[in-house]
Write a protein that holds these residues in place. Structure first.
Motif, PDB file in Angstrom:
ATOM      1  N   GLU A  78       0.843  -1.199   0.000  1.00  0.00           N
ATOM      2  CA  GLU A  78       0.000   0.000   0.000  1.00  0.00           C
ATOM      3  C   GLU A  78       0.876   1.246   0.000  1.00  0.00           C
ATOM      4  O   GLU A  78       1.719   1.431   0.875  1.00  0.00           O
ATOM      5  CB  GLU A  78      -0.902  -0.016   1.234  1.00  0.00           C
ATOM      6  CG  GLU A  78      -1.986   1.057   1.215  1.00  0.00           C
ATOM      7  CD  GLU A  78      -2.979   0.876   2.348  1.00  0.00           C
ATOM      8  OE1 GLU A  78      -3.900   0.047   2.188  1.00  0.00           O
ATOM      9  OE2 GLU A  78      -2.809   1.545   3.382  1.00  0.00           O
ATOM     10  N   GLU A 106      -5.293  -1.427  -6.902  1.00  0.00           N
ATOM     11  CA  GLU A 106      -6.563  -1.049  -6.285  1.00  0.00           C
ATOM     12  C   GLU A 106      -6.506   0.404  -5.797  1.00  0.00           C
ATOM     13  O   GLU A 106      -5.588   0.784  -5.068  1.00  0.00           O
ATOM     14  CB  GLU A 106      -6.869  -1.957  -5.088  1.00  0.00           C
ATOM     15  CG  GLU A 106      -6.922  -3.429  -5.405  1.00  0.00           C
ATOM     16  CD  GLU A 106      -7.151  -4.257  -4.144  1.00  0.00           C
ATOM     17  OE1 GLU A 106      -7.007  -3.713  -3.027  1.00  0.00           O
ATOM     18  OE2 GLU A 106      -7.490  -5.451  -4.272  1.00  0.00           O
ATOM     19  N   GLY A 107      -7.482   1.192  -6.212  1.00  0.00           N
ATOM     20  CA  GLY A 107      -7.600   2.535  -5.672  1.00  0.00           C
ATOM     21  C   GLY A 107      -8.251   2.498  -4.298  1.00  0.00           C
ATOM     22  O   GLY A 107      -9.352   1.969  -4.143  1.00  0.00           O
ATOM     23  N   VAL A 108      -7.566   3.025  -3.289  1.00  0.00           N
ATOM     24  CA  VAL A 108      -8.067   2.992  -1.912  1.00  0.00           C
ATOM     25  C   VAL A 108      -8.655   4.338  -1.514  1.00  0.00           C
ATOM     26  O   VAL A 108      -9.714   4.403  -0.888  1.00  0.00           O
ATOM     27  CB  VAL A 108      -6.939   2.588  -0.939  1.00  0.00           C
ATOM     28  CG1 VAL A 108      -7.432   2.614   0.511  1.00  0.00           C
ATOM     29  CG2 VAL A 108      -6.387   1.213  -1.298  1.00  0.00           C
ATOM     30  N   LYS A 109      -7.976   5.422  -1.921  1.00  0.00           N
ATOM     31  CA  LYS A 109      -8.426   6.758  -1.531  1.00  0.00           C
ATOM     32  C   LYS A 109      -7.910   7.759  -2.552  1.00  0.00           C
ATOM     33  O   LYS A 109      -6.762   7.680  -2.999  1.00  0.00           O
ATOM     34  CB  LYS A 109      -7.907   7.104  -0.131  1.00  0.00           C
ATOM     35  CG  LYS A 109      -8.346   8.442   0.396  1.00  0.00           C
ATOM     36  CD  LYS A 109      -7.792   8.679   1.808  1.00  0.00           C
ATOM     37  CE  LYS A 109      -8.208  10.036   2.354  1.00  0.00           C
ATOM     38  NZ  LYS A 109      -7.639  10.266   3.717  1.00  0.00           N
ATOM     39  N   GLN A 111      -7.201   9.910  -6.000  1.00  0.00           N
ATOM     40  CA  GLN A 111      -6.771   9.491  -7.329  1.00  0.00           C
ATOM     41  C   GLN A 111      -5.251   9.497  -7.369  1.00  0.00           C
ATOM     42  O   GLN A 111      -4.616  10.486  -6.987  1.00  0.00           O
ATOM     43  CB  GLN A 111      -7.305  10.430  -8.407  1.00  0.00           C
ATOM     44  CG  GLN A 111      -8.787  10.280  -8.706  1.00  0.00           C
ATOM     45  CD  GLN A 111      -9.187  11.078  -9.936  1.00  0.00           C
ATOM     46  OE1 GLN A 111      -8.576  12.095 -10.260  1.00  0.00           O
ATOM     47  NE2 GLN A 111     -10.206  10.616 -10.630  1.00  0.00           N
ATOM     48  N   SER A 169      -8.583   5.491  -9.415  1.00  0.00           N
ATOM     49  CA  SER A 169      -9.456   6.206  -8.482  1.00  0.00           C
ATOM     50  C   SER A 169      -9.958   5.270  -7.397  1.00  0.00           C
ATOM     51  O   SER A 169      -9.916   4.038  -7.540  1.00  0.00           O
ATOM     52  CB  SER A 169     -10.653   6.818  -9.238  1.00  0.00           C
ATOM     53  OG  SER A 169     -10.209   7.683 -10.253  1.00  0.00           O
ATOM     54  N   GLU A 170     -10.462   5.847  -6.330  1.00  0.00           N
ATOM     55  CA  GLU A 170     -10.976   5.074  -5.213  1.00  0.00           C
ATOM     56  C   GLU A 170     -12.029   4.069  -5.696  1.00  0.00           C
ATOM     57  O   GLU A 170     -12.952   4.417  -6.438  1.00  0.00           O
ATOM     58  CB  GLU A 170     -11.581   6.006  -4.172  1.00  0.00           C
ATOM     59  CG  GLU A 170     -12.097   5.304  -2.935  1.00  0.00           C
ATOM     60  CD  GLU A 170     -12.555   6.279  -1.874  1.00  0.00           C
ATOM     61  OE1 GLU A 170     -13.367   5.869  -1.012  1.00  0.00           O
ATOM     62  OE2 GLU A 170     -12.112   7.461  -1.893  1.00  0.00           O
ATOM     63  N   GLY A 171     -11.859   2.802  -5.311  1.00  0.00           N
ATOM     64  CA  GLY A 171     -12.783   1.750  -5.693  1.00  0.00           C
ATOM     65  C   GLY A 171     -12.472   1.081  -7.022  1.00  0.00           C
ATOM     66  O   GLY A 171     -13.071   0.056  -7.356  1.00  0.00           O
ATOM     67  N   GLN A 172     -11.543   1.630  -7.787  1.00  0.00           N
ATOM     68  CA  GLN A 172     -11.199   1.059  -9.091  1.00  0.00           C
ATOM     69  C   GLN A 172     -10.150  -0.038  -8.932  1.00  0.00           C
ATOM     70  O   GLN A 172      -9.266   0.047  -8.067  1.00  0.00           O
ATOM     71  CB  GLN A 172     -10.672   2.158 -10.016  1.00  0.00           C
ATOM     72  CG  GLN A 172     -10.427   1.715 -11.450  1.00  0.00           C
ATOM     73  CD  GLN A 172      -9.949   2.869 -12.335  1.00  0.00           C
ATOM     74  OE1 GLN A 172      -9.734   3.985 -11.847  1.00  0.00           O
ATOM     75  NE2 GLN A 172      -9.762   2.586 -13.613  1.00  0.00           N
ATOM     76  N   ARG A 173     -10.229  -1.062  -9.770  1.00  0.00           N
ATOM     77  CA  ARG A 173      -9.276  -2.168  -9.744  1.00  0.00           C
ATOM     78  C   ARG A 173      -8.786  -2.425 -11.174  1.00  0.00           C
ATOM     79  O   ARG A 173      -9.587  -2.639 -12.082  1.00  0.00           O
ATOM     80  CB  ARG A 173      -9.924  -3.427  -9.173  1.00  0.00           C
ATOM     81  CG  ARG A 173     -10.409  -3.248  -7.734  1.00  0.00           C
ATOM     82  CD  ARG A 173     -11.313  -4.396  -7.300  1.00  0.00           C
ATOM     83  NE  ARG A 173     -10.604  -5.663  -7.267  1.00  0.00           N
ATOM     84  CZ  ARG A 173      -9.901  -6.089  -6.223  1.00  0.00           C
ATOM     85  NH1 ARG A 173      -9.803  -5.328  -5.134  1.00  0.00           N
ATOM     86  NH2 ARG A 173      -9.296  -7.254  -6.248  1.00  0.00           N
ATOM     87  N   GLU A 194      -9.323 -11.536 -11.120  1.00  0.00           N
ATOM     88  CA  GLU A 194      -9.958 -11.454  -9.805  1.00  0.00           C
ATOM     89  C   GLU A 194     -10.258 -12.846  -9.257  1.00  0.00           C
ATOM     90  O   GLU A 194     -10.034 -13.141  -8.081  1.00  0.00           O
ATOM     91  CB  GLU A 194     -11.246 -10.635  -9.897  1.00  0.00           C
ATOM     92  CG  GLU A 194     -11.049  -9.177 -10.304  1.00  0.00           C
ATOM     93  CD  GLU A 194     -10.435  -8.338  -9.193  1.00  0.00           C
ATOM     94  OE1 GLU A 194     -10.207  -8.869  -8.095  1.00  0.00           O
ATOM     95  OE2 GLU A 194     -10.167  -7.153  -9.428  1.00  0.00           O
TER      96      GLU A 194
END
Length: 602
Positions: A78, A106-109, A111, A169-173, A194
């Motif tokens: 991370e 993985e976007g966590v927070k 951009q 971006s946040e939520g993007q994988r 996945e």
């Protein structure tokens, strides 16, 4: 320049393994097996020698945190940047047919702008592949090797490097999968990344669930070390390599840089104990079977190591084009130590087979016929000088540890007859066993110093002497062992840890190397047997504190520079973690007491 050794984490598929740096770069990967040529060799050189970087584009992040998902070898890294937080998930699915490296960003927070740099260089950085695009994938081919990259990210070539810039971006994988295949075959299809990551996580958790250590105080350390052993296993044969790497130095800038991607017989008993006591009988049986297949043949030609499938020719050669880890040259493939005569491996082999019988792994009577042939040769062969446990490239000597392990071979042969009904000349074996014991007591003992010494006629100490009570040669409370342990504490301790032998001698032994971590685990085991449990626990905690942030150890440690040294991760070190944890956990079977139980009084 590559990162500090402790900045790397391991991922693997039980056929090969990769090292992933804290900076998001995979700097080491051999395909399709541990001992194949590397397609990423930046670990031993520079990025131009091959790597795969996935990291924030805007310079070094403010913070990097890493972990393995619980009870797995699925790695999460991370990165915290001024723009947000992003996570890179790395794993290699346990092998089906071809090796795969899976990476998910993985976007966590917020951009975060990300950078991909893929430098494929086959044959340890020496071969630049032909790279094309077809069917939405990137194809790299050279000689027998081919790699295919699947990702929705648009990549392009730039100076013999595949690059891409993208924002998460946040939520993007964002998935990436790199698949190897023989260049003469059609490329494998794309994967559902996945689903594969989820299956890999489930596979490791199911495997870890069989650990017999239970809720002991060091469960996390034991499980991590067991996963390292599993990851270093070559599943088709059961062989376990000593480490995933070659040529990581025992001293920075030095020349003792060896290839450890092979299977050492010396590791056999320690490996079997670690696996059997931890509940992994299938892996222990597979390792036992690998041993028997590998050593079959002329006992006079018994080798100290073999390839993952039992190969015997491990020709050593330098890779002149690689500058080496922090300029530690030469970089080597193969290992010329394979030609050394090391008497102790006979004892390790006999002890491993004996312990396998004790825990109920079914006896193969063809294996006993093989061991009878080995013992016939050893009846006279034990008298020969050898090269010793540490593989020092110098004159042969009558090393004490080697003679002790020859005693172990005859002791276990006697016990096979007495306790398991095997057939053999037990009276003759008893006489030889007793003769070796008497010789070691007489010729390896230094009454002036009150300690056993490294070799007959030598004044030098050696940490391998710590194995004498662990294999049952002498009781731990014997005054001679108490004196030897005391001498090692006085003369071989550095920074609270144990050197293999004195560092200031001028007869070919290396100067300035780190402490050998397995030796410190042996000292902790001796403390347990001597009733010095508080000291054992303190030393064990000190050793655990040397692990990196994801629980991995190399072969050695430099107490002055506070850096890991040697090939990484090292199976021998992780065996020490497992076995000493069992020795210190009162309600569990102690490998130190188990291994020496049932020996005769001397």
């Amino acid at each position: 320049m590559s990162q500090p050794i402790e900045d790397y984490a391991l991922i693997g598929d039980t056929h090969t393994a990769a090292l992933v740096g804290r900076d998001g770069s995979i700097d080491w990967l051999c395909l399709p097996r541990f001992d194949s040529g590397a397609c990423f060799s930046a670990l031993l050189g520079e990025p131009k020698h091959g790597r795969w970087l996935l990291a924030p584009a805007e310079g070094p992040p403010r913070q990097v945190r890493r972990r393995y998902r619980p009870e797995t070898l699925v790695l999460e890294t991370e990165f915290t940047t001024p723009e947000g937080v992003v996570r890179v998930v790395d794993c290699m699915p346990p092998r089906d047919r071809v090796p795969d490296v899976l990476r998910v960003v993985e976007g966590v927070k917020g951009q975060v702008r990300m950078r991909l740099e893929l430098v494929i260089r086959f044959d340890y950085g020496s071969v630049v592949p032909w790279v094309t695009k077809a069917d939405g994938a990137l194809h790299a081919v050279a000689g027998p090797d081919a790699l295919i990259l699947h990702t929705p990210v648009a990549v392009h070539g730039q100076g013999l490097t595949t690059v891409a810039d993208f924002t998460v971006s946040e939520g993007q994988r964002v998935p990436f999968v790199l698949r190897w295949h023989p260049s003469n075959e059609s490329p494998p299809p794309a994967l559902d990344v996945e689903a594969e990551v989820a299956d890999t996580e489930a596979w490791w958790r199911e495997w870890s669930s069989h650990c017999a250590y239970g809720a002991g105080p060091w469960r996390e350390a034991v499980l991590t070390s067991l996963r390292v052993l599993k990851a270093l296993t070559y599943a088709p044969t059961g062989g376990i390599v000593a480490a995933a790497t070659t040529s990581l130095p025992e001293r920075l800038g030095g020349v003792r840089n060896w290839d450890y991607r092979f299977c050492w017989l010396r590791d056999a008993t320690f490996t079997l104990y670690a696996l059997m006591l931890s509940g992994f009988q299938d892996e222990a049986a597979a390792w036992r079977d690998w041993l028997l297949r590998s050593v079959a043949g002329d006992p006079a030609k018994l080798q100290i190591m073999y390839g993952v499938a039992g190969e015997r020719r491990l020709t050593e050669q330098p890779l002149e084009w690689l500058p080496g880890y922090e300029h530690s040259r030469p970089v080597r493939t193969g290992n010329a130590a394979v030609h050394q005569f090391q008497l102790d491996v006979f004892g390790e082999l006999m002890d491993a087979l004996h312990q396998a019988r004790r825990v109920g792994i079914p006896t193969d009577h063809r294996a006993w016929k093989l061991t009878r042939v080995l013992m016939d040769w050893l009846e006279s062969g034990w008298k020969q000088p050898d090269d010793g446990i540490w593989e020092v490239r110098g004159p042969k000597q009558h090393f004490t540890h080697s003679k002790v392990m020859a005693w172990v071979a005859f002791d276990r042969a006697v016990r096979a007859v007495e306790g398991f009904g095997m057939e053999g000349p037990v009276e003759r074996w008893r006489k030889i066993r007793d003769a070796i014991h008497a010789e070691v007591r007489e010729r390896a003992w230094d009454s002036r110093r009150g300690a056993f010494t490294q070799a007959y006629g030598s004044s030098r100490l050696d940490a391998s002497l710590l194995l004498m009570p662990l294999v049952g040669f002498l009781p731990s409370e014997d005054p001679r062992m108490v004196g030897t342990v005391s001498a090692i504490e006085r003369e071989l301790m550095h920074g609270g840890l144990v050197r293999r032998y004195p560092a200031d001698e001028g007869d070919g032994l290396p100067r300035g190397e780190g402490v050998f971590l397995a030796c410190s685990f042996w000292l902790a085991d001796n403390y347990v047997l001597q009733g010095r449990v508080d000291e054992a626990r303190a030393l064990f905690q000190r050793l655990l504190g040397l692990r990196n942030d994801v629980g991995l150890l190399s072969e050695e440690y430099d107490p002055d520079e506070k850096r890991l040294l040697g090939n990484f991760p090292q199976a021998f070190s992780h065996m020490g973690v497992i076995n000493t944890a069992f020795n210190l956990t009162e309600h569990l079977t102690s490998p130190a007491e188990h291994r020496q139980s049932g020996n005769g009084e001397h």
